[in-house]
Design a protein around this motif. Structure first.
Motif, short mmCIF file in Angstrom:
data_model
loop_
_atom_site.label_atom_id
_atom_site.label_comp_id
_atom_site.label_asym_id
_atom_site.label_seq_id
_atom_site.Cartn_x
_atom_site.Cartn_y
_atom_site.Cartn_z
N UNK A 5 1.04 -1.06 0.16
CA UNK A 5 -0.27 0.00 -0.22
C UNK A 5 0.73 1.54 0.31
N UNK A 6 2.01 1.27 0.74
CA UNK A 6 2.97 2.49 0.74
C UNK A 6 3.74 2.49 -0.21
N UNK A 7 3.86 1.29 -1.08
CA UNK A 7 5.01 1.38 -2.55
C UNK A 7 4.27 1.95 -3.14
N UNK A 8 3.26 1.26 -3.76
CA UNK A 8 2.51 2.12 -5.24
C UNK A 8 1.12 2.44 -4.79
N UNK A 37 6.23 6.76 -1.28
CA UNK A 37 6.66 5.28 -1.92
C UNK A 37 6.97 5.20 -4.03
N UNK A 38 7.21 4.16 -4.44
CA UNK A 38 7.70 4.49 -5.91
C UNK A 38 7.50 5.97 -6.63
N UNK A 39 6.25 6.07 -6.18
CA UNK A 39 5.54 7.16 -6.91
C UNK A 39 5.67 8.23 -6.34
N UNK A 68 12.40 5.89 -4.06
CA UNK A 68 10.86 5.99 -3.99
C UNK A 68 10.82 4.70 -2.64
N UNK A 69 11.45 4.12 -3.35
CA UNK A 69 11.07 2.17 -2.23
C UNK A 69 11.83 2.76 -1.06
N UNK A 70 13.44 3.11 -1.20
CA UNK A 70 14.02 3.32 0.30
C UNK A 70 13.19 4.28 0.50
N UNK A 71 13.08 5.66 -0.15
CA UNK A 71 12.35 7.00 1.19
C UNK A 71 10.99 6.08 1.66
N UNK A 72 10.45 5.29 1.27
CA UNK A 72 8.78 4.83 1.38
C UNK A 72 9.58 4.20 2.69
#
Length: 651
Positions: free
Chosen positions: A182-185, A190-192, A433-437
């Motif tokens: 949920x966080x990543x996409x 996340x990714x976005x 973005x994955x890392x930041x998330x």
């Protein structure tokens, strides 16, 4: 120019790029798939031009469409293994992956109202779409950017899922898979998130601008202009490399690409005049790497900095702040190559080896787009508008003379080439973005900042040294954008907690992420330069690190003295700081190379290094002592062992 130096062919340049730059290793497709990729890249650029002119879409739509284009094109252009690159055939599973990427990223535009209305609650379809998005981003990043950043992203995912099992201060409650997906996409954390958002707006348009500059022949013009200005000086070709690579940085966001394109011209010229292979390669690698810190158009990470620092800071604020450090960096490289040329006794180019200056001056108008960028950014225009108008100016300027005029075919090619260049950046920022998330959801940034401060005893210099090492290690084999995202979210907060201005802290990690390209054992820019020169890669890397010693010192300078970034300073104090810094760079250069007006003995070299460091350290007493040592060194040079001098041409 007569007696031309043999340079690398386009095919040889491409082979080197494919070897050292993952983003250059693409298939060359023909037939139906070739046309699909061509129109896909063209549509990618047209989409960004449309949104740039008529206004960006909402964050989720702009970023998901940008990601969809990038992922699909990456799977069609980048093979799963480099060994299959020569086959130029797309495997059946790559076609399936490209289709799945389009479906996954189209999920947002087609269902945005329902997704927003669910307010974070995932359906089964949402979950599988999000999970596929994560896997697709990781695989696309591996292909287009390389394994290091992919592994780092996977490590962060594992950290998010297994938080309770982590040691010491790294432990956290952990995220279950649903919440991670949920966080990543399905959020903009996340990714976005912000990194992809910057790629989908600022970065893409400036990459497009660079592509149009290439079509006008401005890259070759930079070389000709550099030869005209610096070619006849002592060790002229080395100074040509420094000058042209600093300019090339405005149209290339990659140190490796800069090395191969500019170095294929400058390195053979240096070798011809007597430079050793390793030193010739090192000069080009050092100068090309510095192109990313050279305003007005710096590396892609500088655009990310606008969003990460926030607080109303503009891109122009960052470019302006980076101006003096960039000047000091290139001055340091120039000084050391000058001393090396004098030490070895190398000449500049002869009159018959120089280009026709009148012809070079006739094309000075090719620099107008660069001037336009500066003026537009200084005027307060938004980065997006400045990029768009700069493209327009480039097209208009190209029309002045027939040989630089962009035809309709050239216009289309510029759009396609610009989109192709953006693929690696899009993948890297999505992975970032994955890392930041993970950092946001686990509080890792604050944990790491406190951990660094505990380890360094809360002292500034040890904290800076730990951050420097982390940035260089993370930057080995990773793109600058991803490196900056990681270090700015994990390491920069530790520096800021010690009272350092945000801009100084972020530029500090930005610099060392870039320096990783010339720092052994994984120095991609130096290795690429060795590929051009035929020298030993490791020796080239160590020579490059020696030449770029300023890059290891300058970040400490602007952290200890933010006035170098034009923060809360007066013009007369700024002049003094720059003067002492340049004097310090000269003394350090003499100490490292072992030559100034004549060959230095061991005592004079130590004197130069100590005096230089004291001049660079921004403090009144150290400046006075440093100036005293500097004067003593000059006196020793002028009046002691005068017979040791080597007769050389003026610098």
């Amino acid at each position: 120019m007569t007696d031309k130096v043999e340079t690398l062919s386009q095919e040889e340049q491409q082979k080197l790029l494919e070897k050292y730059d993952p983003e250059a290793g693409t298939r060359s497709l023909g037939g139906v798939l070739g046309w699909i990729v061509f129109f896909g890249l063209l549509a990618f650029s047209l989409f960004h031009l449309y949104t740039g002119v008529f206004g960006m879409l909402t964050a989720q739509l702009q970023r998901s469409i940008h990601l969809g284009f990038a992922l699909a094109l990456i799977f069609l252009l980048f093979p799963a293994r480099k060994k299959s690159l020569k086959k130029n055939r797309v495997a059946w599973y790559d076609i399936i992956l490209a289709i799945v990427a389009v479906v996954v990223c189209a999920y947002w535009p087609l269902n945005i109202e329902e997704i927003v209305g669910r307010a974070g609650r995932l359906t089964d379809t949402d979950f599988y779409i999000g999970l596929l998005a994560i896997l697709l981003v990781l695989e696309a990043t591996r292909r287009a950017v390389g394994l290091p950043i992919t592994i780092i992203a996977i490590v962060f995912i594992v950290y998010a899922l297994y938080g309770p099992y982590m040691p010491g201060f790294l432990a956290h409650r952990g995220l279950d898979l649903d919440r991670l997906v949920q966080t990543m996409f399905f959020t903009t954390e996340g990714i976005l998130g912000t990194p992809l958002g910057v790629s989908a707006t600022f970065i893409f348009l400036f990459l497009l601008f660079g592509s149009f500059l290439v079509k006008t022949g401005v890259g070759q013009y930079f070389n000709d202009l550099a030869v005209s200005i610096a070619g006849k000086r002592t060790g002229g070709p080395a100074k040509v490399a420094i000058f042209s690579s600093a300019l090339q940085g405005t149209i290339s966001g990659s140190s490796v690409a800069n090395v191969v394109t500019s170095g294929s011209f400058t390195i053979p010229m240096m070798k011809k005049l007597g430079y050793k292979k390793e030193f010739a390669g090192a000069v080009e690698a050092t100068a090309s790497t510095g192109g990313q810190i050279m305003p007005p158009i710096m590396g892609a990470a500088a655009f990310l900095m606008v969003e990460f620092i926030g607080g109303g800071i503009t891109y122009w604020d960052i470019a302006k702040a980076a101006a003096i450090p960039a000047l000091l960096y290139f001055a340091g490289v120039w000084i050391m190559t000058d001393f090396e040329a004098k030490r070895v006794g190398l000449r500049g180019l002869k009159d018959e080896e120089m280009p026709d200056r009148k012809e070079v001056l006739k094309k000075i108008y090719l620099l107008l787009p660069i001037v336009a960028v500066i003026v537009l950014l200084m005027s307060g225009m938004s980065v997006i508008r400045a990029a768009l108008w700069s493209i327009v100016v480039t097209i208009l300027v190209s029309a002045i003379r027939k040989e630089t005029r962009i035809t309709f075919k050239g216009f289309i090619e510029a759009l396609v080439d610009g989109a192709r260049t953006a693929l690696g950046v899009a993948a890297a920022t999505a992975a970032a973005g994955i890392i930041v998330g993970v950092v946001v959801k686990t509080g890792l940034g604050l944990k790491m900042a406190n951990g660094i401060l505990d380890f360094s005893g809360g002292l500034l210099i040890p904290t800076l040294m730990l951050t420097m090492v982390a940035a260089i290690i993370l930057g080995m084999g990773s793109p600058t954008t991803a490196n900056y995202v990681i270090t700015s979210t994990i390491a920069a907060p530790a520096i800021i907690l010690l009272g350092v201005p945000d801009l100084s802290a972020h530029l500090f990690v930005f610099y060392f992420g870039i320096v990783a390209d010339i720092t052994p054992p994984v120095a991609l820019a130096a290795f690429a330069a060795a590929g051009v020169s035929g020298g030993d890669p490791i020796k080239t890397g160590f020579n490059a690190s020696k030449l770029a010693i300023g890059a290891f010192i300058i970040p400490y300078m602007f952290v200890l003295s933010p006035e170098l970034l034009m923060i809360d300073t007066t013009w007369y104090y700024l002049i003094w700081v720059v003067f002492t810094a340049l004097a310090g760079m000269m003394a350090i250069g003499a100490g490292v190379i072992g030559y100034w007006l004549r060959k230095l003995n061991w005592f004079e070299r130590i004197l130069g290094l100590v005096g230089g460091l004291m001049l660079i350290y921004p403090e009144g007493m150290s400046d006075i002592i440093g100036l005293g040592i500097f004067i003593v060194l000059i006196v020793l040079q002028l009046f002691v062992n005068k017979g040791n001098k080597t007769k050389v041409e003026p610098a």
